[in-house]
Design a protein around this motif. Structure first.
Motif, mmCIF file in Angstrom:
data_model
loop_
_atom_site.group_PDB
_atom_site.id
_atom_site.type_symbol
_atom_site.label_atom_id
_atom_site.label_comp_id
_atom_site.label_asym_id
_atom_site.label_seq_id
_atom_site.Cartn_x
_atom_site.Cartn_y
_atom_site.Cartn_z
ATOM 1 N N ARG A 82 -10.816 2.125 3.168
ATOM 2 C CA ARG A 82 -9.452 2.567 3.445
ATOM 3 C C ARG A 82 -8.947 1.895 4.710
ATOM 4 O O ARG A 82 -9.573 1.992 5.758
ATOM 5 N N ALA A 83 -7.814 1.207 4.608
ATOM 6 C CA ALA A 83 -7.237 0.565 5.783
ATOM 7 C C ALA A 83 -6.593 1.622 6.682
ATOM 8 O O ALA A 83 -6.100 2.641 6.195
ATOM 9 N N ILE A 84 -6.662 1.383 7.973
ATOM 10 C CA ILE A 84 -6.062 2.299 8.952
ATOM 11 C C ILE A 84 -5.112 1.505 9.835
ATOM 12 O O ILE A 84 -5.479 0.439 10.337
ATOM 13 N N ILE A 85 -3.900 2.010 9.970
ATOM 14 C CA ILE A 85 -2.938 1.351 10.849
ATOM 15 C C ILE A 85 -2.738 2.240 12.071
ATOM 16 O O ILE A 85 -2.372 3.395 11.943
ATOM 17 N N ILE A 143 1.300 4.451 1.893
ATOM 18 C CA ILE A 143 0.979 4.798 3.275
ATOM 19 C C ILE A 143 1.055 6.307 3.450
ATOM 20 O O ILE A 143 2.014 6.941 3.007
ATOM 21 N N PHE A 152 -4.640 -8.048 1.630
ATOM 22 C CA PHE A 152 -3.988 -6.818 2.069
ATOM 23 C C PHE A 152 -2.764 -7.157 2.918
ATOM 24 O O PHE A 152 -1.674 -6.586 2.738
ATOM 25 N N VAL A 174 -8.807 -3.385 8.456
ATOM 26 C CA VAL A 174 -9.133 -3.466 7.033
ATOM 27 C C VAL A 174 -10.646 -3.535 6.922
ATOM 28 O O VAL A 174 -11.246 -4.574 7.206
ATOM 29 N N ILE A 208 -3.997 -3.063 12.572
ATOM 30 C CA ILE A 208 -4.362 -2.668 11.214
ATOM 31 C C ILE A 208 -5.830 -3.002 11.008
ATOM 32 O O ILE A 208 -6.232 -4.147 11.171
ATOM 33 N N PRO A 250 0.817 -1.218 0.000
ATOM 34 C CA PRO A 250 0.000 0.000 0.000
ATOM 35 C C PRO A 250 0.853 1.273 0.000
ATOM 36 O O PRO A 250 1.981 1.271 0.480
ATOM 37 N N GLN A 280 -6.519 1.413 -5.925
ATOM 38 C CA GLN A 280 -6.176 1.229 -4.519
ATOM 39 C C GLN A 280 -6.388 2.536 -3.758
ATOM 40 O O GLN A 280 -6.193 3.615 -4.310
ATOM 41 N N ARG A 294 -14.300 -2.683 -0.550
ATOM 42 C CA ARG A 294 -13.054 -2.405 0.136
ATOM 43 C C ARG A 294 -13.030 -0.961 0.613
ATOM 44 O O ARG A 294 -13.436 -0.054 -0.114
ATOM 45 N N THR A 346 -3.380 3.895 2.431
ATOM 46 C CA THR A 346 -3.596 3.447 3.804
ATOM 47 C C THR A 346 -3.150 4.551 4.749
ATOM 48 O O THR A 346 -2.127 5.194 4.524
#
Lengths: 610, 610
Positions: free
Chosen positions: A600-603, A476, B493, B605, B603, A474, A558, A598, A561
């Protein structure tokens, strides 16, 4: 927190401890009958309140109405006797209606039953409190509070799991039976010695004439005497084998006891012309008349309170069980089907406690106000169950199917008639609430199921290509509020994940970016820093706009992230001292743009401040 | 949500619009004097209520007490006149005390001022409502509700930003001045024509004798007449140049007007022997006596309500400003120093509104009940400011320092004396609350600052090695509740992030793992699946135990990263239909083990169910 929990609810139990206890007839009667037997507490009261407005002339119809209800009891007992033999696996109204009449009627029955269970808990507790407040008039103003206190205790006991106390609970039931049957015997003896008395007409100025509507209205309210008769048919598997036979015999015994208590108490009330004072139940007045004001009277009121509390407790077995079945079928939230760490359906128990408490509060702890809601649901469930049985016999055509179908048909007709009478005569007094609630609940069930089905379709693996490739690493985006150790740790973590990283500084205070840029030069590990101006001083808005803009520019399908460095302060109140920007970003992203499932992924990279 | 917000609060304003408006003397007087001028509304009332318990003999001390307060007014006006010239950049008590007496005294002054501002808002509004309820006795029972309604309106107006309405707000202030001065002139004329009247002794049975304590007590309460006199010294930078000169002249004019209104109204009340009824203020009774019951009376009550509302409004400038200064210095949560999207300190405004509302509710909207709390804080702030000025002159030793120091010293002594009198004589009536609150607030300030300093130390880059390496790619743990599209997306992911992935299935229902294992075989992209049994049916506990166990086994100083596949349903109520397991895991991790500042990264997703 945890030790408080253990004190009240006990320590967790392993799943292996889940085992069905088989009940002999003596304990089964105690387990299944409290609701049915204790209903004399409110049914007598309803008959009295229904007729007293017509004065002595009205009260003279008490026993005839009780006899009509007794006839209904015979029909229902025989009908359920048949159900028990037809459904040895447990034939609750939901099951019977669903199997024979279709899912729609099943759900209506389920809705009626759920309402019924909540009302059983609420009505039993308020009636129990009324019994004890009749004995101690000082308590009369605190009835709502007392009922809620009892509700809380019963809820806690059920969350803890009351399985082990099964035998213990038989004691008050038999104590109640013994003391009330003894009182009725005393009453019969005195009746023979003293002869009848009539209602003192002077003391009872009739407010209304005796009318057909008044009698039907009273009959409808008195039918609450029959609530709980279906309990055994739900619980056949809990009996010792031969299950159906034992369950059937227990049902007949229970019905006999119900009839004796009900007809006996109403009959003696009328025979002696007993009248209740303003802060007293009619059953308490009868006990006073027969036993005087000494300890036997207090004993009998205590026995009634106990058995009513245990009747309320049966709802705590029935409601969570039915809710868990509906949840397993996808009609209620799935959490209701999970066993808690004490091997009980904790969520269902909490839901029941909450709803019953709400009813008690809304109706001011007054049994009489709750009754119109009560009977509607019960008789609807009865009707659907009986009608289902008729269809059952017609389909099966086993030996002797015709008389069986006719008996259940008679049951269906009488209960349907009663349902109609209750619904119409009590409509304005509260039955409308249930009439409104029933379709809403059924719609709710269907909505829940539709949602779960949609989720199932959205999550199915069918249609996925058989060999899936990992997503590309991703892009980031790392928002920085300044250059400090937390951000640097987050940056190091990000560098371990991906080589495509952009740091973003939202410049709320004009000119503040310069210092950040210089420090980033030194510490930024070569990661580019983008400064986004924020003329309106919001951090979240410009950041999300930046993300969406760059997503469009990259145009690779995509979404970038987001990596959020997050402070975790040492004490909870320190959270107040920090802007909850990470939380706000997360909240704002919840319903932002996403592509085909899908998002948005969050870390989160936490940094602990000790 | 957003459009509702825009309707009430207006659309966001860019930071560039932030500009200081310079006020000429006419508008400056209107901006800074409402609090000072309007305090006659409650000060007169307090003197009356303090003396009426001693009957006519007591009320004869009204004017002497007012004269003593007038003397204090002269001292204070001259003292602050000096402060204005010494601190042309704005000399609030916090600034002056902090610079000259040290941080500790500065914080005490700040705490006193914050309390004072909240009380100004609460007292002004309740007094304004009392004024209008004196005119319309029908409103008397609804005073709390009316005060809260006014508070809400003022809070909303301030959130919107009332800067642009500065000129508009001058109108009611001059309207008030004109009408009250006119009333006093009428009173003076009638006094000459009619001659004095004495209090009707018969109507005023003395409950207590006149005592020194009674007089001091009344003096203390009457000193609330002086609140607001410091306002101009805080706001010198808002004046047109020459700022100090203009501000000083405005201060003297304001003090003259305050004195005239206060002494005039108290004097006339005593001269005519005016007495108030049970649901009326003494100022309303005086207006009735002088103007009759026609429209002039209603006009004068409306003017008082308006100026009191504007006095409450000044707290909405002062409180958020002081709070933002304290927040910038690290003594209050940082959020209080942020300008909201309407260029006002929204958080400070909301905090003030909430606290003032709480006071109004707790004290039942009764001005008289709030007054004992009010005067303590004000006089403490006065004292600290004056004492700070003495130190200032002693340090500077500029031309004429001795007389200046002596004047401020006189101010400090008299205000300290008054503070002492107020604190002791009103202690049991409510002053104790403030006496208790002051040290708690100061401790709170210091605690907040200590926390921010600790955070600063924890986050400093000093001591970090100059070249930091990225962390090694994380071990990723992916909890799976089943094999479905959401999990597969999360897995894809994860594969893009790292090659070290483990999937974990927590087996709540014994035997359910087999099916998951088979499906994982097909879809798991070769990632290993670990099954963790859960005998107590909790998902969170066994998962966290597994994470900590494997962390120990790897022993590389790194903690495994948790990758959580999360459903986002289409409607908010659908959240109820899903176990919030991800949320529970996140919550449970919040205070779990962590190593040297670093915690376990998570994380998220998301998978959207549409």
């Amino acid at each position: 927190m945890r030790s408080l929990r253990e004190l009240f609810l006990g320590s967790p139990l392993p799943t292996g401890r889940l085992a069905m206890e088989r009940l002999d007839k003596v304990r089964a009667l105690a387990a299944f009958s409290p609701d049915a037997l204790s209903s004399i507490a409110y049914a007598n009261q309803e008959i009295y309140l229904g007729l007293v407005v017509a004065g002595a002339a009205g009260l003279r119809y008490s026993f005839p109405i009780a006899l009509a209800i007794g006839g209904l009891l015979v029909v229902l007992a025989l009908s359920y006797f048949q159900t028990i033999h037809a459904y040895p696996g447990g034939g609750g109204s939901y099951t019977v209606a669903r199997e024979n009449l279709g899912v729609g009627f099943g759900l209506v029955a389920a809705a009626a039953l759920l309402i019924d269970y909540v009302l059983t808990a609420a009505v039993s507790l308020t009636a129990g409190v009324a019994a004890i407040a009749s004995a101690f008039p000082l308590l009369w103003p605190y009835r709502t509070g007392l009922a809620l206190l009892l509700l809380l205790l019963i809820t806690l006991a059920n969350l803890r799991g009351v399985r082990e106390t099964g035998t213990l609970m038989a004691v008050p039931v038999y104590f109640f039976l013994a003391s009330y049957l003894a009182m009725l015997a005393v009453g019969a003896g005195r009746a023979l010695l003293e002869g009848p008395a009539s209602f003192a007409s002077a003391a009872l100025p009739p407010a209304r004439p005796v009318s057909a509507f008044l009698l039907l209205h009273t009959f409808a309210a008195g039918c609450t005497a029959l609530t709980g008769i279906e309990a055994i048919s739900n619980g056949v598997p809990a009996f010792r084998p031969p299950q159906s036979k034992n369950a059937g015999l227990t049902l007949l015994l229970m019905a006999f006891l119900m009839g004796t208590l009900f007809l006996g108490s109403v009959g003696l009330t009328q025979y002696f012309g007993v009248v209740a004072g303003p802060e007293e139940t009619i059953l308490s007045a009868l006990a006073h008349r027969l036993l005087g004001s000494g300890w036997p009277y207090f004993l009998i009121q205590a026995a009634l309170l106990l058995v009513l509390a245990i009747a309320a407790n049966t709802s705590y077995a029935d409601f969570p069980r039915l809710a868990s079945i509906l949840a397993r079928d996808g009609y209620l939230p799935r959490q209701l089907s999970q066993l808690g760490d004490r091997l009980v359906f904790s969520n269902g128990i909490l839901l029941l406690g909450g709803l019953a408490g709400l009813l008690i509060i809304l109706f001011g702890g007054d049994t009489h106000a709750l009754i119109p809601l009560f009977a509607v649901g019960v008789f609807l469930a009865f009707t659907l169950s009986q009608a289902g049985m008729v269809v059952h016999w017609l389909r099966q055509r086993g030996p002797g199917w015709l008389p069986k179908a006719l008996l259940n048909g008679l049951g269906a007709l009488t209960t349907a008639g009663t349902f109609f009478i209750v619904g119409v005569s009590k409509f304005l007094e509260g039955a409308w609430i249930v009439v409104l609630l029933l379709p809403l609940l059924v719609l709710g069930f269907l909505g829940v199921r539709r949602h779960y089905q949609q989720v199932g379709r959205a999550l199915t693996l069918r249609g996925l290509p058989p060999s899936l490739r990992p997503l590309p690493g991703p892009r980031i985006v790392l928002p920085v509020a300044g250059v400090h150790r937390g951000v640097i740790e987050a940056l190091r973590f990000a560098r371990g994940l991906s080589s495509n990283i952009t740091a973003v500084y939202v410049e709320v205070e004009p000119g503040s970016a310069e210092k950040v840029r210089q420090e980033w030069e030194e510490w930024g590990m070569g990661v580019p820093l983008v400064v986004v101006p924020s003329p309106y001083r919001s951090v979240v808005g410009p950041l999300l706009d930046y993300l969406e803009r760059t997503d469009r520019e990259h145009n690779d399908g995509q979404m970038a992230t987001l990596l959020l460095p997050e402070f975790i302060p040492g004490r909870w109140w320190h959270f107040l001292l920090h802007n909850q920007t990470a939380m706000l970003i997360r909240l704002a992203l919840l319903y932002r743009r996403h592509r085909r499932g899908r998002g948005r992924a969050i870390i989160d990279v936490p940094f602990y401040l000790e």
